[in-house]
Motif scaffolding. Structure first.
Motif, PDB file in Angstrom:
ATOM      1  N   GLU A  18       0.739  -1.074   0.038  1.00 10.84           N
ATOM      2  CA  GLU A  18      -0.145  -0.034  -0.207  1.00 10.84           C
ATOM      3  C   GLU A  18       1.015   1.360   0.123  1.00 10.84           C
ATOM      4  O   GLU A  18       0.534   2.263  -0.779  1.00 10.84           O
ATOM      5  N   LYS A 156      -7.041   3.768 -10.140  1.00 10.72           N
ATOM      6  CA  LYS A 156      -6.856   2.279 -10.663  1.00 10.72           C
ATOM      7  C   LYS A 156      -6.835   2.425 -12.113  1.00 10.72           C
ATOM      8  O   LYS A 156      -6.014   1.318 -12.712  1.00 10.72           O
ATOM      9  N   LYS A 159      -3.058   2.997 -12.746  1.00  7.12           N
ATOM     10  CA  LYS A 159      -2.255   1.938 -12.141  1.00  7.12           C
ATOM     11  C   LYS A 159      -2.377   0.658 -13.292  1.00  7.12           C
ATOM     12  O   LYS A 159      -1.273   0.036 -13.839  1.00  7.12           O
ATOM     13  N   LEU A 160      -3.518   0.518 -14.044  1.00  6.50           N
ATOM     14  CA  LEU A 160      -3.630  -0.689 -14.851  1.00  6.50           C
ATOM     15  C   LEU A 160      -2.912  -0.144 -15.959  1.00  6.50           C
ATOM     16  O   LEU A 160      -2.225  -1.109 -16.673  1.00  6.50           O
ATOM     17  N   GLU A 178      -5.141  -7.771 -11.308  1.00  6.73           N
ATOM     18  CA  GLU A 178      -6.111  -7.871  -9.943  1.00  6.73           C
ATOM     19  C   GLU A 178      -5.094  -7.630  -8.794  1.00  6.73           C
ATOM     20  O   GLU A 178      -5.349  -6.598  -7.942  1.00  6.73           O
ATOM     21  N   SER A 180      -2.115  -6.464  -8.717  1.00  6.29           N
ATOM     22  CA  SER A 180      -1.411  -5.277  -8.860  1.00  6.29           C
ATOM     23  C   SER A 180      -2.189  -4.017  -8.670  1.00  6.29           C
ATOM     24  O   SER A 180      -1.912  -2.795  -7.928  1.00  6.29           O
ATOM     25  N   LEU A 181      -3.541  -4.339  -9.060  1.00  5.17           N
ATOM     26  CA  LEU A 181      -4.502  -3.105  -8.530  1.00  5.17           C
ATOM     27  C   LEU A 181      -5.009  -3.293  -7.164  1.00  5.17           C
ATOM     28  O   LEU A 181      -5.270  -2.222  -6.459  1.00  5.17           O
ATOM     29  N   TRP A 182      -5.365  -4.328  -6.802  1.00  3.31           N
ATOM     30  CA  TRP A 182      -6.166  -4.455  -5.448  1.00  3.31           C
ATOM     31  C   TRP A 182      -5.302  -5.168  -4.324  1.00  3.31           C
ATOM     32  O   TRP A 182      -5.808  -5.456  -3.089  1.00  3.31           O
ATOM     33  N   GLN A 186      -9.641 -10.982  -7.317  1.00  7.58           N
ATOM     34  CA  GLN A 186     -10.932 -10.669  -6.941  1.00  7.58           C
ATOM     35  C   GLN A 186     -12.009 -12.010  -7.167  1.00  7.58           C
ATOM     36  O   GLN A 186     -11.633 -12.757  -7.946  1.00  7.58           O
ATOM     37  N   ARG A 191     -15.001  -5.600 -11.070  1.00 10.75           N
ATOM     38  CA  ARG A 191     -14.202  -4.485 -10.645  1.00 10.75           C
ATOM     39  C   ARG A 191     -13.135  -4.554 -12.069  1.00 10.75           C
ATOM     40  O   ARG A 191     -12.912  -3.144 -12.573  1.00 10.75           O
ATOM     41  N   LEU A 192     -12.458  -5.250 -12.421  1.00 13.51           N
ATOM     42  CA  LEU A 192     -11.440  -5.288 -13.318  1.00 13.51           C
ATOM     43  C   LEU A 192     -12.151  -4.970 -14.754  1.00 13.51           C
ATOM     44  O   LEU A 192     -11.548  -4.159 -15.548  1.00 13.51           O
ATOM     45  N   VAL A 195     -12.685  -1.227 -14.805  1.00 16.60           N
ATOM     46  CA  VAL A 195     -11.483  -0.345 -14.883  1.00 16.60           C
ATOM     47  C   VAL A 195     -10.993  -0.424 -16.516  1.00 16.60           C
ATOM     48  O   VAL A 195     -10.519   0.523 -16.982  1.00 16.60           O
TER      49      VAL A 195
END
Length: 224
Positions: A18, A156, A159-160, A178, A180-182, A186, A191-192, A195
């Motif tokens: 984080e 997000k 970052k993607l 996923e 890398s993002l969260w 997931q 969610r992906l 984004v």
């Protein structure tokens, strides 16, 4: 900076991930040596943060495998609770580039990683900018531009684009993206997909696109 964190303590790994993400870096987490070796096969990393006290395979043994068997030369920062001279000499002999003793400062970890990258590139530092065609992402300013025109998006989406832009043409799995993002895969892909939709809208007028590869994942490439 794309960093692999090899740490079996999810609390420490989550805090590091984080913090580095908040500083504009991309951090992947491997909870075991086996996961670390898989991640190292799947993606290129600028640096590795390695916990010495790992289960089954001790951290320095994993480091020896990385150096001698896989030939990986990216900087490795070792996290350890051991601070004797002998412990550090063992680490350097195995291929460590630097040590941080637990408990550690998050800012110190980032500073040491950046110093290692500067040294490994002959003092010029690692590239803060990623570019493909007319698409450019400045990792220092967290700024995305297409043909010199600044584009704005949520964190997000940014970052993607950064994750895909780090390895253009390479297919990255849904799980890798996923994480890398969260920070973790997931339960479903909604969610992906959201984004991805936003990222594709952002790139519509550019010469770059995000391509779906059936049952495998996504890659970024220039339009033909």
């Amino acid at each position: 900076m794309h960093v692999l964190i090899v740490e079996d303590d999810p609390g420490i790994a989550g805090t590091l991930t984080e913090f580095l993400a908040s500083r504009g870096h991309v951090a992947d987490w491997a909870a075991s040596p086996a996961q670390a070796l898989l991640r190292l096969e799947q993606a290129r990393f600028d640096a590795v943060v390695l916990d010495r006290g790992l289960p089954r395979i001790e951290g320095l043994r994993l480091l020896d495998i990385m150096r001698r068997e896989l030939g990986l030369q990216m900087p490795v920062l070792v996290l350890t609770a051991r601070d004797t001279e002998e412990d550090k000499l063992q680490g350097f002999a195995a291929g460590a580039d630097d040590y941080v003793v637990k408990p550690f400062s998050l800012a110190e970890v980032e500073a040491r990683l950046q110093a290692l990258l500067r040294r490994s590139s002959g003092g010029s530092g690692y590239s803060q900018a990623l570019q493909l065609g007319k698409l450019r992402y400045d990792r220092d300013r967290l700024e995305l531009s297409v043909a010199g025109e600044i584009r704005h998006a949520g964190p997000k989406v940014m970052k993607l684009i950064e994750v895909l832009l780090q390895e253009p043409g390479r297919v990255l799995t849904h799980e890798h993206i996923e994480e890398s993002l969260w920070g973790e895969p997931q339960l479903n892909g909604d969610r992906l997909r959201q984004v991805l939709y936003q990222a594709r809208k952002l790139l519509e007028a550019s010469d770059v696109e995000i391509v779906s590869v059936h049952a495998r994942g996504y890659r970024m490439e220039q339009k033909s």
